[in-house]
Motif scaffolding. Structure first.
Motif, PDB file in Angstrom:
ATOM      1  N   ILE A 275      36.917 -77.385 -31.583  1.00  8.22           N
ATOM      2  CA  ILE A 275      36.771 -77.143 -30.147  1.00  8.22           C
ATOM      3  C   ILE A 275      35.330 -76.937 -29.697  1.00  8.22           C
ATOM      4  CG2 ILE A 275      39.085 -76.176 -29.988  1.00  8.22           C
ATOM      5  CD1 ILE A 275      37.877 -73.390 -29.887  1.00  8.22           C
ATOM      6  N   GLN A 276      34.415 -76.652 -30.649  1.00  3.59           N
ATOM      7  CA  GLN A 276      33.037 -76.364 -30.247  1.00  3.59           C
ATOM      8  C   GLN A 276      32.024 -77.405 -30.703  1.00  3.59           C
ATOM      9  OE1 GLN A 276      32.004 -73.872 -28.276  1.00  3.59           O
ATOM     10  NE2 GLN A 276      34.046 -73.004 -28.062  1.00  3.59           N
ATOM     11  N   THR A 280      33.784 -82.160 -28.452  1.00  2.00           N
ATOM     12  CA  THR A 280      32.781 -82.150 -27.376  1.00  2.00           C
ATOM     13  C   THR A 280      31.992 -83.453 -27.331  1.00  2.00           C
ATOM     14  OG1 THR A 280      31.203 -81.094 -28.881  1.00  2.00           O
ATOM     15  CG2 THR A 280      32.510 -79.652 -27.454  1.00  2.00           C
ATOM     16  N   HIS A 294      36.650 -83.583 -19.657  1.00  2.33           N
ATOM     17  CA  HIS A 294      37.377 -83.791 -20.910  1.00  2.33           C
ATOM     18  C   HIS A 294      37.493 -82.473 -21.681  1.00  2.33           C
ATOM     19  CE1 HIS A 294      36.949 -88.077 -20.173  1.00  2.33           C
ATOM     20  NE2 HIS A 294      37.589 -88.357 -21.301  1.00  2.33           N
ATOM     21  N   TYR A 295      36.373 -81.764 -21.794  1.00  2.00           N
ATOM     22  CA  TYR A 295      36.393 -80.534 -22.574  1.00  2.00           C
ATOM     23  C   TYR A 295      37.310 -79.490 -21.939  1.00  2.00           C
ATOM     24  CZ  TYR A 295      34.951 -76.332 -25.010  1.00  2.00           C
ATOM     25  OH  TYR A 295      34.964 -75.175 -25.748  1.00  2.00           O
ATOM     26  N   GLN A 296      37.323 -79.424 -20.612  1.00  2.00           N
ATOM     27  CA  GLN A 296      38.178 -78.456 -19.935  1.00  2.00           C
ATOM     28  C   GLN A 296      39.653 -78.687 -20.279  1.00  2.00           C
ATOM     29  OE1 GLN A 296      36.641 -75.986 -18.413  1.00  2.00           O
ATOM     30  NE2 GLN A 296      34.703 -77.015 -18.863  1.00  2.00           N
ATOM     31  N   TYR A 298      40.731 -80.433 -23.013  1.00  2.00           N
ATOM     32  CA  TYR A 298      40.890 -80.197 -24.448  1.00  2.00           C
ATOM     33  C   TYR A 298      41.120 -78.715 -24.736  1.00  2.00           C
ATOM     34  CZ  TYR A 298      38.897 -84.881 -25.396  1.00  2.00           C
ATOM     35  OH  TYR A 298      38.666 -86.229 -25.465  1.00  2.00           O
ATOM     36  N   ILE A 299      40.252 -77.868 -24.168  1.00  2.00           N
ATOM     37  CA  ILE A 299      40.316 -76.441 -24.473  1.00  2.00           C
ATOM     38  C   ILE A 299      41.562 -75.809 -23.864  1.00  2.00           C
ATOM     39  CG2 ILE A 299      39.051 -75.459 -22.507  1.00  2.00           C
ATOM     40  CD1 ILE A 299      38.460 -74.575 -26.180  1.00  2.00           C
ATOM     41  N   SER A 365      44.992 -81.807 -30.003  1.00  2.00           N
ATOM     42  CA  SER A 365      44.396 -80.509 -29.657  1.00  2.00           C
ATOM     43  C   SER A 365      45.485 -79.463 -29.476  1.00  2.00           C
ATOM     44  CB  SER A 365      43.565 -80.630 -28.381  1.00  2.00           C
ATOM     45  OG  SER A 365      42.455 -81.459 -28.581  1.00  2.00           O
ATOM     46  N   GLU A 418      27.464 -81.070 -34.200  1.00  2.00           N
ATOM     47  CA  GLU A 418      27.550 -81.652 -32.856  1.00  2.00           C
ATOM     48  C   GLU A 418      26.377 -82.586 -32.547  1.00  2.00           C
ATOM     49  OE1 GLU A 418      28.875 -79.737 -28.757  1.00  2.00           O
ATOM     50  OE2 GLU A 418      26.731 -79.417 -29.125  1.00  2.00           O
ATOM     51  N   THR A 437      30.766 -84.055 -23.616  1.00  2.00           N
ATOM     52  CA  THR A 437      31.676 -83.590 -22.566  1.00  2.00           C
ATOM     53  C   THR A 437      31.058 -82.435 -21.789  1.00  2.00           C
ATOM     54  OG1 THR A 437      32.746 -82.104 -24.151  1.00  2.00           O
ATOM     55  CG2 THR A 437      33.723 -84.282 -23.857  1.00  2.00           C
ATOM     56  N   ARG A 438      29.817 -82.619 -21.363  1.00  2.00           N
ATOM     57  CA  ARG A 438      29.129 -81.579 -20.598  1.00  2.00           C
ATOM     58  C   ARG A 438      28.238 -82.238 -19.546  1.00  2.00           C
ATOM     59  NH1 ARG A 438      24.902 -77.934 -23.695  1.00  2.00           N
ATOM     60  NH2 ARG A 438      26.734 -77.537 -24.990  1.00  2.00           N
TER      61      ARG A 438
END
Length: 448
Positions: A275-276, A280, A294-296, A298-299, A365, A418, A437-438
């Motif tokens: 997840i980190q 990402t 995407h990350y929002q 996924y988490i 996920s 990462e 994904t940021r």
């Protein structure tokens, strides 16, 4: 006269049998809910909820905490896990001497003051120190509340586990709703969470404090009526004052559970890398949302799965108590292997970019979250089966060291993994926008 005595004896016997049935009714009714009073179960649920809500809120607000700086996001992760890991690794060797009320008060002070520093701090260094204070409170709180469950029925540890899952799942939803949908400033959202921590003290005040009976010296002979009845054959040792373990006994206790702790560490490394550091770097051109979102998603699905995994035993303990022993998974190594396998799959997916759409990453996920949640609650369930009550209290408190070690190790590895995956993606991807994904730039509320 003999008839009267016989009649009285029968009445006395019937009364005695009735009393015994009332005490041991839970044993006669297979599916009857047994355990603690609802207010005690609710207290343990809220302890887990508040601790993990604060923890995941900081992770969710990492970009806002670092707004306007070039400090890597992983700095918040390390600050949020490093002190926690240190506390859970060292404190179990001496914290048993500290009364639980003092511990709860300290947890409240550390968590609340840490969030206040995050809100009021003008420089990022002050904010990160605040994150560290909160992390200290998180570590002390988790090991203390888990150890506290050793004085209560197994339902207490299940309630705490369910509360942690709820905190993990709902805090990111709360933060996103407040700062994005309701356009409330991030500092306001964090301040509300700081004020809500007073509930730690409130629920400790209303719970049934059995640990104060057991830890007492029992010098007052006239107060035994206040101590709840427990069958002598099953929990007689819990009615006696607990003797502190020696250092050698503590080392031996940890050595006995090392295989389980190793599995937990490996699973937590896999969880946090997923997840980190890995997902990402996975985004899709044809997804119905931009790369940042995407990350929002996924988490959200990951933590939602973790909530279900952590809550299933407490659910069945009320719906079908007789099923609970059969639903406990003692082969934790199998769950660890499953979690690591998902991590390996995501690494290959990020490197070779062979996934056709965002659907499969979302499904995986969710599954990864369910696995890690199931592993957490079963780790605690296995530890509660330790017969010696003093050793059980120590091991339950030390369980947090395993999760902290895994999370902290993953945080350090993520600093390398990462960037490595992202740089490779930049060489092979059609657009660099889908390698991360940021959103690059300042972070504010309402998506601005």
């Amino acid at each position: 006269m003999e008839k009267n005595l016989s009649s009285n004896d029968k009445e006395s016997s019937a009364s005695l049998i009735s009393d015994v049935k009332e005490v041991d009714g839970a044993e006669e009714t297979e599916d009857a809910p047994v355990g603690e009073r609802p207010r005690t179960i609710l207290a343990f649920f809220m302890f887990g909820f508040l601790l993990y809500a604060t923890y995941s809120l900081i992770i969710s607000g990492a970009q806002d905490i670092l707004q306007g700086t070039l400090v890597p996001t992983s700095a918040v992760l390390v600050a949020n896990i490093g002190p926690y890991f240190s506390v859970t690794l060292i404190a179990p060797y001496f914290v048993q001497r500290v009364p639980y009320f003092v511990r709860v008060l300290t947890v409240f002070f550390l968590e609340a003051s840490g969030l206040v520093m995050v809100v009021l701090g003008k420089h990022v260094s002050v904010k990160l120190v605040g994150v560290g204070f909160s992390s200290l409170g998180f570590g002390l709180g988790e090991l203390s509340f888990i150890a506290l469950t050793s004085f209560y029925h197994e339902a207490a540890v299940r309630a705490f586990s369910a509360g942690t899952g709820a905190g993990i799942a709902l805090a990111p939803l709360y933060y996103t709703a407040m700062t994005t949908w309701a356009c409330i400033p991030p500092n306001t959202a964090i301040s509300i969470m700081a004020f809500s921590l007073v509930l730690l003290l409130a629920f400790y005040g209303i719970m049934e404090r059995k640990h104060t009976y057991i830890q007492g010296t029992q010098s007052q002979q006239g107060t035994y009526a206040k101590v709840p009845y427990k069958p002598m054959d099953s929990e007689a040792e819990d009615s006696k004052p607990r003797q502190a373990l020696t250092f050698f006994e503590k080392v031996t206790a940890v050595k006995d559970v090392l295989p389980i702790m190793f599995c937990v560490i490996m699973a937590w490394i896999a969880e946090y890398l997923i997840i980190q550091a890995v997902i990402t770097t996975i985004a899709f051109v044809d997804a119905p949302f931009p790369p940042r979102d995407h990350y929002q998603y996924y988490i959200f699905v990951f933590l939602g799965g973790e909530f279900f995994g952590r809550s299933y035993l407490i659910f069945f303990s009320y719906i079908k108590p007789s099923w609970v022993p059969k639903l406990i998974i003692r082969r934790l190594w199998a769950l660890a292997i499953a979690e690591v396998s998902i991590l390996v799959f995501f690494i290959f997916a990020a490197w070779y970019r062979f996934l056709p759409s965002v659907s499969l990453p979302l499904i995986l996920s969710f599954i990864a979250g369910v696995i890690i949640g199931i592993m957490y609650v079963n780790m605690l369930a296995v530890f509660t089966e330790i017969e010696d009550s003093t050793q059980r209290e120590f091991v339950l408190g030390y369980a947090s060291a395993a999760t902290g070690c895994g999370a902290f190790t993953a945080g350090l590895l993520g600093l390398v993994i990462e960037p490595w995956l992202r740089h490779h993606c930049l060489k092979v991807a059609i657009s660099s926008d889908y390698c991360f994904t940021r959103s690059i730039g300042s972070v504010g509320s309402c998506g601005t």
